[in-house]
Design a protein around this motif. Structure first.
Motif, PDB file in Angstrom:
ATOM      1  N   ASP B  89       0.960  -1.012   0.039  1.00 12.56           N
ATOM      2  CA  ASP B  89      -0.080   0.022  -0.047  1.00 12.56           C
ATOM      3  C   ASP B  89       0.870   1.277   0.119  1.00 12.56           C
ATOM      4  O   ASP B  89       0.577   2.244  -0.835  1.00 12.56           O
ATOM      5  CB  ASP B  89      -0.688   0.199   1.216  1.00 12.56           C
ATOM      6  CG  ASP B  89      -2.100  -0.948   1.379  1.00 12.56           C
ATOM      7  OD1 ASP B  89      -2.136  -1.401   0.209  1.00 12.56           O
ATOM      8  OD2 ASP B  89      -2.850  -1.229   2.035  1.00 12.56           O
ATOM      9  N   ASN B  90       1.829   1.496   0.989  1.00 12.60           N
ATOM     10  CA  ASN B  90       2.834   2.532   0.847  1.00 12.60           C
ATOM     11  C   ASN B  90       3.416   2.674  -0.636  1.00 12.60           C
ATOM     12  O   ASN B  90       3.543   3.907  -1.026  1.00 12.60           O
ATOM     13  CB  ASN B  90       3.892   2.223   2.027  1.00 12.60           C
ATOM     14  CG  ASN B  90       3.389   2.093   3.369  1.00 12.60           C
ATOM     15  OD1 ASN B  90       2.353   2.672   3.549  1.00 12.60           O
ATOM     16  ND2 ASN B  90       3.837   1.403   4.102  1.00 12.60           N
ATOM     17  N   GLU B  93       0.668   4.021  -2.953  1.00 12.71           N
ATOM     18  CA  GLU B  93       0.442   5.290  -2.745  1.00 12.71           C
ATOM     19  C   GLU B  93       1.450   6.379  -3.429  1.00 12.71           C
ATOM     20  O   GLU B  93       0.970   7.277  -4.034  1.00 12.71           O
ATOM     21  CB  GLU B  93       0.454   5.903  -1.153  1.00 12.71           C
ATOM     22  CG  GLU B  93       0.080   7.313  -1.003  1.00 12.71           C
ATOM     23  CD  GLU B  93       0.014   7.570   0.534  1.00 12.71           C
ATOM     24  OE1 GLU B  93      -0.947   7.979   0.848  1.00 12.71           O
ATOM     25  OE2 GLU B  93       0.975   7.533   0.955  1.00 12.71           O
TER      26      GLU B  93
ATOM     27  N   LYS C  48       2.090   3.850  11.512  1.00 14.42           N
ATOM     28  CA  LYS C  48       2.830   3.512  10.477  1.00 14.42           C
ATOM     29  C   LYS C  48       2.777   3.982   9.469  1.00 14.42           C
ATOM     30  O   LYS C  48       3.791   4.489   8.684  1.00 14.42           O
ATOM     31  CB  LYS C  48       2.766   2.083  10.394  1.00 14.42           C
ATOM     32  CG  LYS C  48       3.347   1.003  11.531  1.00 14.42           C
ATOM     33  CD  LYS C  48       3.100  -0.521  11.319  1.00 14.42           C
ATOM     34  CE  LYS C  48       3.332  -1.185  12.238  1.00 14.42           C
ATOM     35  NZ  LYS C  48       3.293  -2.678  12.204  1.00 14.42           N
ATOM     36  N   LYS C  49       1.704   4.345   8.877  1.00 10.58           N
ATOM     37  CA  LYS C  49       1.332   5.296   7.484  1.00 10.58           C
ATOM     38  C   LYS C  49       2.170   6.606   7.676  1.00 10.58           C
ATOM     39  O   LYS C  49       2.570   6.938   6.701  1.00 10.58           O
ATOM     40  CB  LYS C  49      -0.334   5.361   7.392  1.00 10.58           C
ATOM     41  CG  LYS C  49      -0.453   5.756   6.250  1.00 10.58           C
ATOM     42  CD  LYS C  49      -0.888   4.768   5.197  1.00 10.58           C
ATOM     43  CE  LYS C  49      -0.797   5.200   3.667  1.00 10.58           C
ATOM     44  NZ  LYS C  49      -0.711   3.933   2.816  1.00 10.58           N
ATOM     45  N   ARG C  53       5.091   7.900   5.261  1.00 13.53           N
ATOM     46  CA  ARG C  53       4.892   9.013   4.429  1.00 13.53           C
ATOM     47  C   ARG C  53       6.297  10.008   4.910  1.00 13.53           C
ATOM     48  O   ARG C  53       6.713  10.812   4.080  1.00 13.53           O
ATOM     49  CB  ARG C  53       3.742   9.650   4.863  1.00 13.53           C
ATOM     50  CG  ARG C  53       2.663   8.979   3.908  1.00 13.53           C
ATOM     51  CD  ARG C  53       1.142   9.372   4.357  1.00 13.53           C
ATOM     52  NE  ARG C  53       0.152   8.784   3.828  1.00 13.53           N
ATOM     53  CZ  ARG C  53      -1.057   9.061   3.657  1.00 13.53           C
ATOM     54  NH1 ARG C  53      -1.655   9.779   4.871  1.00 13.53           N
ATOM     55  NH2 ARG C  53      -2.041   8.345   3.106  1.00 13.53           N
TER      56      ARG C  53
END
Lengths: 259, 121, 171
Positions: B89-90, B93, C48-49, C53
């Motif tokens: 997912d990362n 994105e 974590k997201k 980022r």
């Protein structure tokens, strides 16, 4: 082809050669002459800047290889910077990657030059709040740098242990009101130095000095703190503790194992 | 040093000009060049039907994405393709932010990517 | 000065945690550095997201600082991160590039548009813009360039944390 040269303003031993346009067989002679002039002026390190090069013919590449050999014979080197992907592919097909190091930018090329030829240390400084939870990130960061810089996995692991013990110690035994601690590392091809500075109450600082500067046998019989610091002593090459009004500084030196 | 990425390359059964490349680690500015050299070599050798398995690709930055687009373009120029499977997912994105999801062939898993190669033959 | 430095005032004197790293302008430092900042964000309670980022924001800004803001061989880049309850203030300072470098940076930050698909560069700041709440450039007196990023917790993340706190206060 257009070619121009300048002495690096950062290091007068380095000549920057800007190449421009198509590098054809007909440019070999002029290029060879320029290299000879540079060598005659006792400059043996060349950074070939090829960002604006559109084509390299194989005779020209052969000429460049010969020029590099002349520099290497004098203890110097030539590296290539800024090739676009297509040109890079073409040069690799012609086997140039076995002769030249390619760098994406001048900075990386300079850094490698300093690392290889001048043995100057690179310095990284970190400040962090005195929180024990931050230490794992710091120790992994520093061990990661050591690995990235070509230190062995064992050396990097030992460096991680050293950072862990010394940083934890600076936080646990530091003055509770200290706003931050500072960790600095100086790394070069042969050795790694860690400096941890914090504010410590005088008696704690003296205690630390005793533990660290005592002989190994004494240190090993101590409490947890003593054991951790004894471990640091075992895996490092030197330890110094300096204490003054502004705080305590612990400096650890560890030689690279394969140097 | 480019210690953070490893490419494992293997043959694709029943796809003569195909290769499976498993990307493992982080793809970034410190290792794009070595990645570029390995994949370009395959394409030059005629392996133009490539499936890239990203199951263990933890991270990619803009420089890394730049070469993924380059692989896709180069393979297509040679009547081949560069297909990507198992994107986390990362990473997805980031691909999406720069609009590369419309430029890259992305599949849920390796099997689907390989099946799409077989149907094109 | 192009803009005022980021100055979100902390809620209380000790309510924020500040970290900083100064390191040589050398791409080799970036992988461990970006992972460090991401790990610190995790320690400071972000998801974590959010941390992933943050990792890419740090990577893109520091790469930019090294390639376009480090003219001197001894140049360095400083990354500072300040964490508050709901946000992170990140700044990456280099020693300043050429005027063209600065113009390109400003264009990329203030009027970003993705490059065409065949270009291999120029996407980094698009990613930073998309993943941040606010991006500003500040130019120091001796030409240093500082890019400030504010990244707030994702709305769903703040909500999740609020729910967790409510749940805990009920216990």
């Amino acid at each position: 082809m257009r070619i121009s040269q300048q002495v690096s303003r950062h290091d007068e031993r380095i000549i920057l050669l800007h190449f421009d346009g198509d590098l054809n067989a007909s440019d070999c002679e002029a290029t060879s002459k320029i290299f000879q002039e540079i060598i005659d002026s006792k400059k043996y390190f060349i950074v070939a800047l090829m960002e604006n090069v559109t084509f390299v013919s194989s005779p020209f590449l052969g000429e460049l290889m010969g020029c590099k050999l002349r520099l290497v014979e004098k203890g110097g080197n030539m590296v290539v910077v800024g090739l676009n992907y297509d040109l890079r592919e073409r040069l690799i097909q012609m086997g140039a990657d076995k002769i030249f190091q390619f760098y994406p930018d001048t900075h990386t090329a300079y850094n490698h030059y300093h690392w290889e030829y001048t043995q100057s240390a690179q310095v990284v400084s970190i400040t962090l709040p005195p929180k024990l939870q931050s230490v794992p990130a710091v120790r992994r960061f520093i061990a990661g740098i050591a690995k990235q810089k070509g230190y062995t996995a064992r050396d990097s692991f030992r460096i991680e242990t050293i950072v862990d013990e010394i940083a934890n110690n600076a936080i646990e035994h530091g003055d509770s009101s200290q706003p931050e601690i500072s960790v600095e590392l100086r790394i070069d091809r042969k050795k790694f130095e860690l400096l941890v500075r914090n504010k410590t109450l005088m008696d704690k600082a003296n205690q630390l000095k005793c533990v660290l500067e005592a002989n190994k046998e004494t240190a090993q019989t101590g409490d947890t703190r003593g054991r951790g610091l004894a471990l640091v002593k075992l895996i490092s090459n030197s330890i110094n503790v300096s204490i003054d009004k502004s705080g305590t500084e612990v400096k650890i030196t560890k030689m690279r194992e394969d140097s | 040093m480019d210690t953070q990425i490893e490419l494992q390359i293997s043959d694709l059964d029943n796809v003569p000009h195909g290769k499976l490349i498993k990307f493992m680690g982080d793809l970034d500015a410190t290792n794009v060049e070595s990645t570029l050299d390995q994949v370009t070599k395959l394409i030059k050798e005629g392996f133009v039907l490539i499936v890239a398995d990203f199951r263990n690709l933890r991270y990619v930055n803009s420089t890394g994405l730049g070469i993924l687009l380059h692989f896709s373009k180069t393979a297509k120029e040679k009547s081949g393709c560069f297909k990507i499977a198992n994107v986390n997912d990362n990473v997805y994105e980031i691909i999406e932010i720069i609009g590369a999801n419309t430029l890259l062939d992305i599949y849920d898993n390796v099997e689907e990517a390989i099946a799409s190669l077989q149907t094109r033959r | 000065m192009d803009s005022q430095p980021q100055s979100s005032s902390p809620a209380g004197a000790n309510s924020h945690a500040a970290y900083s790293v100064n390191l040589p302008s050398d791409l080799e430092y970036i992988p461990p550095l970006r992972q460090f900042v991401a790990e610190i964000a995790r320690v400071e309670g972000f998801s974590k997201k959010f941390c992933f980022r943050t990792e890419i924001i740090v990577d893109e800004l520091v790469t930019n600082g090294i390639l376009h803001g480090s003219q001197d061989v001894h140049s360095s880049v400083t990354v500072s991160a300040k964490f508050e309850a709901g946000s992170m203030n990140l700044s990456v300072q280099d020693q300043g590039g050429t005027r063209l470098n600065l113009e390109n940076l400003k264009r990329a930050v203030y009027s970003p548009k993705p490059p065409s698909s065949d270009k291999k560069k120029g996407r980094g700041l698009v990613i930073v813009q998309m993943l941040s709440s606010e991006v500003k450039i500040d130019v120091g007196e001796s030409g240093q360039t500082q890019v400030h990023v504010v990244k707030t917790k994702d709305p769903d993340e703040t909500q999740a944390q609020r729910e967790k706190l409510l749940y805990e206060s009920d216990l």
